[in-house]
Write a protein that holds these residues in place. Structure first.
Motif, PDB file in Angstrom:
ATOM      1  N   LEU A 140     -24.039 -54.054 -27.321  1.00 31.71           N
ATOM      2  CA  LEU A 140     -25.150 -53.605 -26.737  1.00 31.71           C
ATOM      3  C   LEU A 140     -26.135 -52.723 -27.243  1.00 31.71           C
ATOM      4  O   LEU A 140     -26.513 -51.648 -26.386  1.00 31.71           O
ATOM      5  N   THR A 141     -26.343 -52.728 -28.298  1.00 32.49           N
ATOM      6  CA  THR A 141     -27.371 -51.750 -29.163  1.00 32.49           C
ATOM      7  C   THR A 141     -28.468 -52.531 -29.361  1.00 32.49           C
ATOM      8  O   THR A 141     -28.398 -53.552 -29.100  1.00 32.49           O
TER       9      THR A 141
ATOM     10  N   HIS B 274     -12.018 -52.229 -29.305  1.00 35.34           N
ATOM     11  CA  HIS B 274     -11.103 -51.928 -30.523  1.00 35.34           C
ATOM     12  C   HIS B 274     -11.031 -50.684 -30.939  1.00 35.34           C
ATOM     13  O   HIS B 274     -10.288 -50.301 -31.936  1.00 35.34           O
ATOM     14  N   VAL B 275     -11.722 -49.637 -30.309  1.00 39.84           N
ATOM     15  CA  VAL B 275     -12.049 -48.299 -30.852  1.00 39.84           C
ATOM     16  C   VAL B 275     -10.634 -47.439 -30.641  1.00 39.84           C
ATOM     17  O   VAL B 275     -10.425 -47.462 -29.517  1.00 39.84           O
TER      18      VAL B 275
ATOM     19  N   ALA C 191     -20.264 -38.474 -40.223  1.00 37.20           N
ATOM     20  CA  ALA C 191     -20.172 -37.891 -38.932  1.00 37.20           C
ATOM     21  C   ALA C 191     -21.189 -38.723 -37.804  1.00 37.20           C
ATOM     22  O   ALA C 191     -22.216 -38.521 -38.119  1.00 37.20           O
ATOM     23  N   GLY C 192     -20.413 -38.972 -36.822  1.00 33.00           N
ATOM     24  CA  GLY C 192     -21.155 -39.776 -35.777  1.00 33.00           C
ATOM     25  C   GLY C 192     -21.473 -41.151 -36.008  1.00 33.00           C
ATOM     26  O   GLY C 192     -22.073 -41.770 -34.965  1.00 33.00           O
ATOM     27  N   ARG C 193     -21.032 -41.593 -37.017  1.00 33.37           N
ATOM     28  CA  ARG C 193     -21.476 -43.127 -37.613  1.00 33.37           C
ATOM     29  C   ARG C 193     -20.134 -43.654 -37.555  1.00 33.37           C
ATOM     30  O   ARG C 193     -20.097 -44.882 -38.298  1.00 33.37           O
TER      31      ARG C 193
ATOM     32  N   LEU D 238     -24.177 -45.324 -28.959  1.00 33.63           N
ATOM     33  CA  LEU D 238     -24.531 -46.204 -27.790  1.00 33.63           C
ATOM     34  C   LEU D 238     -23.393 -47.261 -27.721  1.00 33.63           C
ATOM     35  O   LEU D 238     -22.895 -47.447 -26.706  1.00 33.63           O
ATOM     36  N   SER D 239     -22.692 -47.559 -28.691  1.00 36.18           N
ATOM     37  CA  SER D 239     -21.577 -48.548 -28.681  1.00 36.18           C
ATOM     38  C   SER D 239     -20.323 -47.816 -27.792  1.00 36.18           C
ATOM     39  O   SER D 239     -19.818 -48.334 -26.981  1.00 36.18           O
ATOM     40  N   LEU D 240     -20.310 -46.674 -28.002  1.00 36.02           N
ATOM     41  CA  LEU D 240     -19.018 -45.798 -27.627  1.00 36.02           C
ATOM     42  C   LEU D 240     -19.382 -45.853 -26.128  1.00 36.02           C
ATOM     43  O   LEU D 240     -18.261 -45.999 -25.508  1.00 36.02           O
TER      44      LEU D 240
END
Length: 289
Positions: free
Chosen positions: A215-216, A69-70, A84-86, A54-56
């Motif tokens: 925004l989670t 920052h990603v 994976a995924g986290r 959700l952040s992505l």
């Protein structure tokens, strides 16, 4: 956890932070849950993945307002498959030591202060507001960032300006409210009220940059718009099932005492997991696999 090529820096309430050989940060969202400043003994399956994905999605929606920052999402070699995924690989920022909170509705600690002084973080508000009232306009209500086990403390804008300087304080306020406004409108289109949220920022080469999660359900209050009713606690897409159970007679737990919270029952775990996934799906329009 020891991972070849990574140096462990910090374990937070939910996330574990590492540094890789290139000097970038590797942030891993666990399934841990913190409530009332306690990290609970029971995890919520898939929670860390929901927060990360959700952040992505939100970083993409906001990229024209503020850089983030990603750098990537690749799992480092030798890391557990469960990462994976986290996992987020992120720029190392000069972090601003302030929780940047935006409120569009009155609830939580803001409501508690309002009931005493008719203010929130020193900002005067009209008479007659109740739990869940929409504010005349969104407000910036910063807080100090607490260590694990401590409480975040609401502070005035003047205190932030004293701590970080007037120019940085003004930029934090302007950016926080701009990001909140964009997110509020996006959520509203999807039948969700974004009551309030908190952001963390840092600087990269002198540029203010959005960091951490964004925004989670862990950092925001999301309410179903069709059930919004000022004057009472609102249904929400977050840890409310956990909060309600822990403060019920079934938990037999004293929130004001020194004993840690008990383990969560299966039905509370499943209900909380379902709410996190529902929030992800309603906001993004994507299915959760």
């Amino acid at each position: 956890m020891e991972v070849p090529g990574l140096t462990h820096l910090h374990t937070g309430k939910v996330r574990d932070l590492y540094r890789n050989a290139a000097g970038d940060l590797v942030m891993v969202a666990s399934d841990r849950t913190s409530v009332y400043d306690w990290v609970l003994p029971t995890e919520i399956p898939d929670k860390g993945r929901v927060l990360t994905q959700l952040s992505l999605w939100w970083f993409d929606q906001l990229s024209d307002l503020v850089p983030h920052h990603v750098l990537g999402t690749d799992v480092p070699a030798g890391a557990p498959v469960d990462w994976a995924g986290r996992t987020l690989v992120c720029k190392s920022l000069d972090m601003v030591p302030v929780e940047c909170v935006a409120r569009g509705y009155l609830t939580g600690s803001g409501l508690a202060e309002y009931r005493q002084t008719r203010t929130v973080c020193g900002l005067a508000l009209p008479e007659g507001l109740v739990d869940g009232s929409e504010l005349p306009a969104p407000i910036f209500t910063p807080a100090t960032k607490a260590a694990v086990g401590d409480h975040d403390e609401n502070v005035s804008y003047e205190e932030v300006a004293h701590q970080v300087g007037t120019e940085v304080a003004a930029e934090l306020r302007q950016t926080t409210l701009a990001v909140y406004g964009r997110a509020r409108d996006i959520a509203r289109e999807r039948g969700i009220i974004l009551a309030d949220t908190k952001f963390e920022f840092g600087f990269a080469d002198g540029q203010l940059t959005l960091a951490d999660e964004v925004l989670t359900p862990d950092s925001s209050r999301f309410w179903p718009a069709d059930l919004w009713q000022p004057g009472r606690a609102q249904p929400s897409f977050d840890k409310q099932f956990v909060r309600d159970w822990l403060t019920s007679p079934a938990a037999a737990w004293d929130r004001t005492g020194e004993e840690p919270p008990p383990a969560l029952p299966h039905e509370i775990v499943e209900s909380t997991r379902a709410k996190y996934i529902e929030a992800y799906q309603r906001l993004t329009g994507l299915s959760w696999a």
